[in-house]
Design a protein around this motif. Structure first.
Motif, PDB file in Angstrom:
ATOM      1  N   VAL A   1       0.844  -1.200   0.000  1.00 30.99           N
ATOM      2  CA  VAL A   1       0.000   0.000   0.000  1.00 30.99           C
ATOM      3  C   VAL A   1       0.879   1.250   0.000  1.00 30.99           C
ATOM      4  N   GLY A   2       1.926   1.238   0.822  1.00 27.21           N
ATOM      5  CA  GLY A   2       2.852   2.370   0.842  1.00 27.21           C
ATOM      6  C   GLY A   2       3.528   2.588  -0.499  1.00 27.21           C
ATOM      7  N   PHE A   3       3.869   1.510  -1.169  1.00 28.17           N
ATOM      8  CA  PHE A   3       4.450   1.603  -2.512  1.00 28.17           C
ATOM      9  C   PHE A   3       3.508   2.352  -3.455  1.00 28.17           C
ATOM     10  N   ALA A   4       2.234   1.970  -3.419  1.00 32.49           N
ATOM     11  CA  ALA A   4       1.254   2.615  -4.303  1.00 32.49           C
ATOM     12  C   ALA A   4       1.076   4.089  -3.951  1.00 32.49           C
ATOM     13  N   HIS A   5       1.113   4.423  -2.646  1.00 28.58           N
ATOM     14  CA  HIS A   5       0.973   5.818  -2.241  1.00 28.58           C
ATOM     15  C   HIS A   5       2.112   6.672  -2.797  1.00 28.58           C
ATOM     16  N   TYR A   6       3.331   6.215  -2.632  1.00 27.60           N
ATOM     17  CA  TYR A   6       4.486   6.991  -3.102  1.00 27.60           C
ATOM     18  C   TYR A   6       4.555   7.034  -4.625  1.00 27.60           C
ATOM     19  N   ALA A   7       4.033   6.017  -5.273  1.00 21.76           N
ATOM     20  CA  ALA A   7       3.995   6.049  -6.738  1.00 21.76           C
ATOM     21  C   ALA A   7       3.139   7.210  -7.236  1.00 21.76           C
ATOM     22  N   GLY A   8       2.184   7.641  -6.396  1.00 18.07           N
ATOM     23  CA  GLY A   8       1.324   8.761  -6.768  1.00 18.07           C
ATOM     24  C   GLY A   8       2.075  10.075  -6.915  1.00 18.07           C
ATOM     25  N   TYR A   9       3.277  10.188  -6.316  1.00 20.28           N
ATOM     26  CA  TYR A   9       4.065  11.415  -6.473  1.00 20.28           C
ATOM     27  C   TYR A   9       4.609  11.531  -7.891  1.00 20.28           C
ATOM     28  N   ILE A  10       5.025  10.413  -8.472  1.00 19.43           N
ATOM     29  CA  ILE A  10       5.569  10.407  -9.825  1.00 19.43           C
ATOM     30  C   ILE A  10       4.452  10.252 -10.847  1.00 19.43           C
ATOM     31  N   TRP A  11       3.549   9.351 -10.579  1.00 17.49           N
ATOM     32  CA  TRP A  11       2.418   9.076 -11.479  1.00 17.49           C
ATOM     33  C   TRP A  11       1.243   9.931 -11.000  1.00 17.49           C
ATOM     34  N   THR A  12       1.245  11.182 -11.414  1.00 14.10           N
ATOM     35  CA  THR A  12       0.305  12.157 -10.852  1.00 14.10           C
ATOM     36  C   THR A  12      -1.152  11.857 -11.179  1.00 14.10           C
TER      37      THR A  12
END
Length: 445
Positions: free
Chosen positions: A104-115
């Motif tokens: 879940v944390g991986f997906a959250h941080y991916a949101g910074y790059i994948w806006t």
């Protein structure tokens, strides 16, 4: 395995993506930097409970750790079978939640790059992390060592970068910007402290990891206790440094409450952007993604072996003891825990953490506290190379601490934890009835 390797084993188990994911949740628990008290309470509980693991691990340095201790303490032909089964049952039901939190944390941080990543896309991405990890681990162990080492190096670099950056740009006025009435004692303060401590304990999990491979430790009577105490204290100091680094640069009000802040899901990326700009922050976000992925990988690798070993010894469901016909790895245990971790990734991070801790407290932690006391009374002649310092004070501290954390958890999470254990008891009874073992065989503990 000497002291250095044993301490490193515990540190590797503790350090992962946890601190990068939970800082907003920690501060939200008490609505301000006073939530750092949760780190102190969590550290006290972890060290006191670590002394319980230390005495048991030094006296019984065996593979499997907790389930072996409970089996011995409560009787291998009676109640101990139930306690060790429930220990393994709670691992099978909660370890996937721990892995899910990393996904879940991986997906959250991916949101910074994948806006443009939508909530549905985040769920799909978290599930994909679980699938990829299963695929990577579905092979012989010899080819996994290089992958594990590479992921661990990435974790070290990421952690060091956060601490160094925070130390160079720390502003105490930002870090210690307490809200009015921050330390006013009340029921709300206690429940907030309980929530913060629960998150801290989640990040400390793994301080006992060396106990799972006790038979591979050189001079376990000295090495196991020292490695537990020193690694826990070292990681506690490191986590405190990470948290202070971030809230000393990024005002805590920018990401509290977490649900209303779009940046709370990747607060460390915002921390790096504030100092170095968006390009450096994007690179650093990739490092955090690497760390989160590595933590899920390492957890699934290690914990898939524990139900397998117990099943091979005859203390858990026999299907978990099956090896892959050509690869020689425990593929049933791997697939079950991997599938459950994928299912767990569809829940919110704070709910996953609460359910994980609440379920493990009753048997794994409280059960062992009772076990160490029971062993001292039942088997006083058992060789104990290490005895809990100031006994019974640490035992009481750990017990009260776990009860405090459990009692301040939401009612629905408590029901989930107790319900999971009740289901485990039913499975144990069905399994024992089929095998004609205690309590259906008439065996006496």
């Amino acid at each position: 395995m000497g002291f250095a390797a044993a301490a490193t084993t515990n540190i590797i188990a503790m350090i992962g993506a946890g601190p990068f994911l939970t800082i907003p949740l920690l501060l939200q628990a008490m609505h301000g930097p006073q939530a750092m008290l949760g780190w102190l309470v969590g550290a006290v509980i972890a060290i006191a409970d670590g002394l319980v693991w230390a005495e048991l691990g030094a006296a019984m340095p065996r593979s499997g750790g907790g389930y072996q201790y409970l089996l011995e303490a409560y009787g291998s032909s009676g109640t101990g079978r139930l306690m060790s089964f429930l220990f393994l049952w709670s691992m099978v039901t909660t370890m996937p939640l721990l892995m899910a939190s990393g996904a879940v944390g991986f997906a959250h941080y991916a949101g910074y790059i994948w806006t443009g990543l939508t909530p549905g896309g985040m769920l799909a991405l978290a599930a994909a992390v679980g699938v990829i990890n299963i695929a990577l681990l579905y092979r012989r162990i010899t080819s996994i060592a290089a992958i594990t080492f590479t992921l661990w190096v990435g974790t070290l670099i990421t952690t060091a970068a956060v601490v160094a950056t925070g130390a160079l740009h720390f502003d105490r006025r930002v870090a210690f910007d307490f809200p009015p009435g921050a330390f006013t004692f009340s029921i709300g303060f206690l429940f907030g402290l309980g929530a913060a401590s629960r998150i801290a304990v989640y990040d400390y999990l793994g301080y006992y990891d060396v106990c799972y491979i006790g038979d591979e430790v050189k001079d376990p009577g000295r090495v196991i206790p020292r490695s537990i105490v020193i690694s826990t204290a070292a990681v506690a100091a490191l986590y405190l440094a990470i948290n202070l680094s971030i809230i000393g640069v990024v005002p805590w009000r920018d990401f509290v409450p977490a649900a209303a802040s779009p940046t709370a899901q990747f607060v460390v990326s915002v921390f790096m952007e504030k100092i170095y700009g968006s390009k450096v922050a994007s690179v650093f976000t990739l490092m955090i993604l690497w760390t989160a992925f590595g933590s899920v990988f390492a957890l699934l690798l290690g914990y898939s072996r524990i139900p397998y070993a117990a099943a091979r010894d005859g203390y858990f469901l026999e299907s978990f003891g099956r090896l892959h016909p050509t690869g020689g790895f425990p593929h049933v245990s791997l697939l079950v825990l991997g599938a459950l971790s994928i299912a767990g990734s569809f829940f919110a991070l704070d709910l996953v953490i609460d359910a994980l801790i609440a379920t493990r407290i009753v048997v794994q932690f409280m059960g062992q506290i009772g076990g160490v006391v029971l062993l001292r009374r039942r088997v006083p002649a058992l060789p104990r190379p290490f005895r809990i310092w100031l006994y019974p004070v640490p035992v009481i501290v750990a017990g009260v601490g776990w009860l405090f954390i459990f009692s301040t958890t939401g009612a629905h999470v408590m029901v989930f934890g107790l319900g999971a254990l009740a289901l485990g008891v039913l499975c144990f009874l069905g399994w024992s009835l089929r095998l004609r073992q205690w309590p259906f065989s008439g065996a006496v503990s």
